[in-house]
Design an enzyme around this catalytic site. Structure first.
Site, PDB file in Angstrom:
ATOM      1  N   GLU A  66       0.840  -1.201   0.000  1.00 13.53           N
ATOM      2  CA  GLU A  66       0.000   0.000   0.000  1.00 13.53           C
ATOM      3  C   GLU A  66       0.878   1.255   0.000  1.00 13.53           C
ATOM      4  O   GLU A  66       0.638   2.201  -0.753  1.00 13.53           O
ATOM      5  CB  GLU A  66      -0.937  -0.022   1.225  1.00 13.53           C
ATOM      6  CG  GLU A  66      -2.021   1.031   1.155  1.00 13.53           C
ATOM      7  CD  GLU A  66      -2.988   0.970   2.333  1.00 13.53           C
ATOM      8  OE1 GLU A  66      -2.873   0.054   3.174  1.00 13.53           O
ATOM      9  OE2 GLU A  66      -3.851   1.850   2.412  1.00 13.53           O
TER      10      GLU A  66
HETATM   11  N1  LIG Z   1     -14.496  13.709   2.414  1.00 10.55           N
HETATM   12  C1  LIG Z   1     -13.939  12.810   3.234  1.00 10.55           C
HETATM   13  C2  LIG Z   1     -13.735  11.484   2.792  1.00 10.55           C
HETATM   14  C3  LIG Z   1     -13.122  10.597   3.670  1.00 10.55           C
HETATM   15  N2  LIG Z   1     -12.755  11.011   4.907  1.00 10.55           N
HETATM   16  C4  LIG Z   1     -12.064  10.084   5.820  1.00 10.55           C
HETATM   17  O1  LIG Z   1     -10.784   9.848   5.323  1.00 10.55           O
HETATM   18  C5  LIG Z   1     -10.302   8.598   5.788  1.00 10.55           C
HETATM   19  C6  LIG Z   1      -9.637   7.854   4.686  1.00 10.55           C
HETATM   20  O2  LIG Z   1     -10.576   7.315   3.867  1.00 10.55           O
HETATM   21  P1  LIG Z   1     -10.156   6.400   2.645  1.00 10.55           P
HETATM   22  O3  LIG Z   1      -9.288   7.164   1.716  1.00 10.55           O
HETATM   23  O4  LIG Z   1     -11.411   5.805   2.126  1.00 10.55           O
HETATM   24  O5  LIG Z   1      -9.175   5.323   3.274  1.00 10.55           O
HETATM   25  P2  LIG Z   1      -9.450   3.850   3.798  1.00 10.55           P
HETATM   26  O6  LIG Z   1      -9.976   3.022   2.707  1.00 10.55           O
HETATM   27  O7  LIG Z   1     -10.188   3.934   5.064  1.00 10.55           O
HETATM   28  O8  LIG Z   1      -7.906   3.420   4.051  1.00 10.55           O
HETATM   29  P3  LIG Z   1      -7.319   2.191   4.850  1.00 10.55           P
HETATM   30  O9  LIG Z   1      -8.297   1.068   4.820  1.00 10.55           O
HETATM   31  O10 LIG Z   1      -6.049   1.883   4.094  1.00 10.55           O
HETATM   32  O11 LIG Z   1      -6.982   2.697   6.187  1.00 10.55           O
HETATM   33  C7  LIG Z   1     -11.486   7.902   6.452  1.00 10.55           C
HETATM   34  O12 LIG Z   1     -11.310   8.058   7.844  1.00 10.55           O
HETATM   35  C8  LIG Z   1     -12.681   8.701   5.988  1.00 10.55           C
HETATM   36  O13 LIG Z   1     -13.688   8.736   6.954  1.00 10.55           O
HETATM   37  C9  LIG Z   1     -12.925  12.327   5.308  1.00 10.55           C
HETATM   38  O14 LIG Z   1     -12.553  12.704   6.421  1.00 10.55           O
HETATM   39  N3  LIG Z   1     -13.526  13.211   4.461  1.00 10.55           N
END
Ligand SMILES: Nc1ccn([C@@H]2O[C@H](COP(=O)(O)OP(=O)(O)OP(=O)(O)O)[C@@H](O)[C@H]2O)c(=O)n1
Length: 390
Positions: A66
């Protein structure tokens, strides 16, 4: 999937490869409940097999992959790999894990081989340092902090990382339903506790700092939790939740003095919850409630965790997209699976296209001049020897 169907011409659907990669959320589910994780994969694979694309498999990426694929994405989009330029480090913050990846002249993997990823790309060798911290994505980090604060099983918690006036009932079982905190669940606790915000950035920092262990290091230098990290080198791109959070907080200017960044967070965290909701009616309440914690966590992770200083903080650029493509591990994963980043530089033609055209034109002109010269010389010779013609 609908977007992909629209973007790819339908005549090319069948030859378009489709891969699914899962990250830390699934890594955690796999630890907690492997059969549930298998069931998710079975359902997802069935759905993707029935898509018009050429589905080539779904799997969970390791934390190292990753981190490394995020680094490939950033440097590929910046054209740094083809040019063999100094590369940019990658900082990725998800919900469940966070990754740091960079090339350091002082790291060849000898001291901590687990953190080494070797790449040969476009004829250049890279010793990439990468580490993925499971449970240090922002959602799991929040659980870790709340778990430390509720270790004695209280019925109410005053939390400095939430706005004054914020109040919410939290379920103990739900909070501790993650392998990141399950083992620290209090023996005897009520069903719920009431979380009340006090909005104090400095106390929040102190609470956040407690989820990092700085006490042991068996290497020459460490970040936290006894993890080796060489000295930071070069510039960094920070994406995913780094962008979501810092963009919302208007803190993407990393060249601003550290004290200004802290002052802004101090003011932000102290804003009453009612004002926050009034000012941001269209922001998801869960996100809005957690930005004070998330901003504080990001600052603490970068400075105390990874050792960025007031001086080197400006070396971080907060990015969402590069040349229209999302910064993140997905593009790097796809480039790797489809062999689109060659190990060797393609055989470079000795001259660029424009060079060939110029040489051809010049050669043509020279030949023309030569022909004219020969014709002229011949006709002159014939004129000066008329009897020979007779
Ligand atoms: N507009 C957004 C979109 C997402 N998030 C937050 O950003 C984080 C990362 O989201 P994402 O990129 O989807 O990563 P994950 O798939 O959760 O990554 P991993 O499983 O590798 O930890 C999450 O806590 C999500 O709630 C946010 O604060 N605001």
């Amino acid at each position: 999937m609908l977007k992909a169907r629209e973007a790819v011409p339908s005549s090319r659907h069948g030859e378009t490869p489709l891969y699914l990669g899962a990250t830390a959320g699934m890594r955690l589910l796999n630890i907690e409940n492997a059969s549930a994780s298998d069931a998710v994969f079975q359902a997802v694979e069935a759905a993707l097999h029935s898509s018009p694309f050429s589905f080539r498999g779904a799997r969970i990426l390791s934390g190292q992959e990753e981190g490394a694929f995020g680094w490939v994405t950033v440097n590929y989009l910046d054209d740094r790999l083809t040019q063999g330029q100094e590369t940019t480090g990658a900082l990725d913050l998800g919900g469940a894990s966070t990754q740091i990846s960079f090339v350091s002249a002082r790291f060849d993997g000898t001291e901590s081989p687990d953190n080494l990823m070797n790449f040969r790309l476009y004829g250049n060798d890279y010793n990439l340092y990468t580490h993925s911290y499971l449970c240090y994505g922002k959602d799991q980090a929040l659980r870790k902090m709340l778990a430390l604060q509720t270790a004695s099983g209280p019925t109410s918690l005053s939390d400095p990382c939430f706005h004054p006036g914020y109040i919410r009932t939290r379920d103990y079982s739900e909070l501790y339903a993650s392998p990141c905190v399950a083992r620290s669940k209090p023996q005897a606790s009520p069903r719920n506790f009431t979380l009340k915000g006090t909005g104090d950035f400095d106390s929040c920092r102190t609470a956040v700092k407690k989820i990092f262990d700085f006490s042991k290091c068996n290497f020459s230098r460490c970040s936290f939790n006894g993890v080796f990290q060489p000295e930071l080198q070069g510039s960094f791109g920070a994406f995913s939740a780094y962008y979501f959070v810092l963009d919302f907080l208007n803190l993407t200017d990393t060249a601003a003095p550290m004290e200004t960044i802290k002052d802004k967070l101090r003011e932000y965290c102290a804003t009453p919850w009612a004002d926050m909701q009034r000012q941001h009616p269209s922001t998801k309440v869960k996100y809005l409630a957690e930005y004070c914690f998330s901003g504080t966590y990001i600052l603490t992770l970068l400075t105390e965790g990874y050792n960025f200083t007031a001086d080197t903080f400006k070396d971080i650029t907060i990015i969402r997209k590069i040349k229209g493509s999302d910064a993140g591990w997905t593009l790097g994963y796809m480039l790797n699976l489809t062999n689109m980043v060659p190990a060797e530089a393609p055989d470079a033609p000795p001259l660029p296209h424009a060079g060939y055209v110029s040489v051809m034109v010049l050669t043509g002109l020279l030949l023309g001049v030569l022909l004219l010269f020969i014709t002229y010389t011949l006709s002159k010779t014939q004129c000066s020897n008329p009897h020979k013609i007779v």
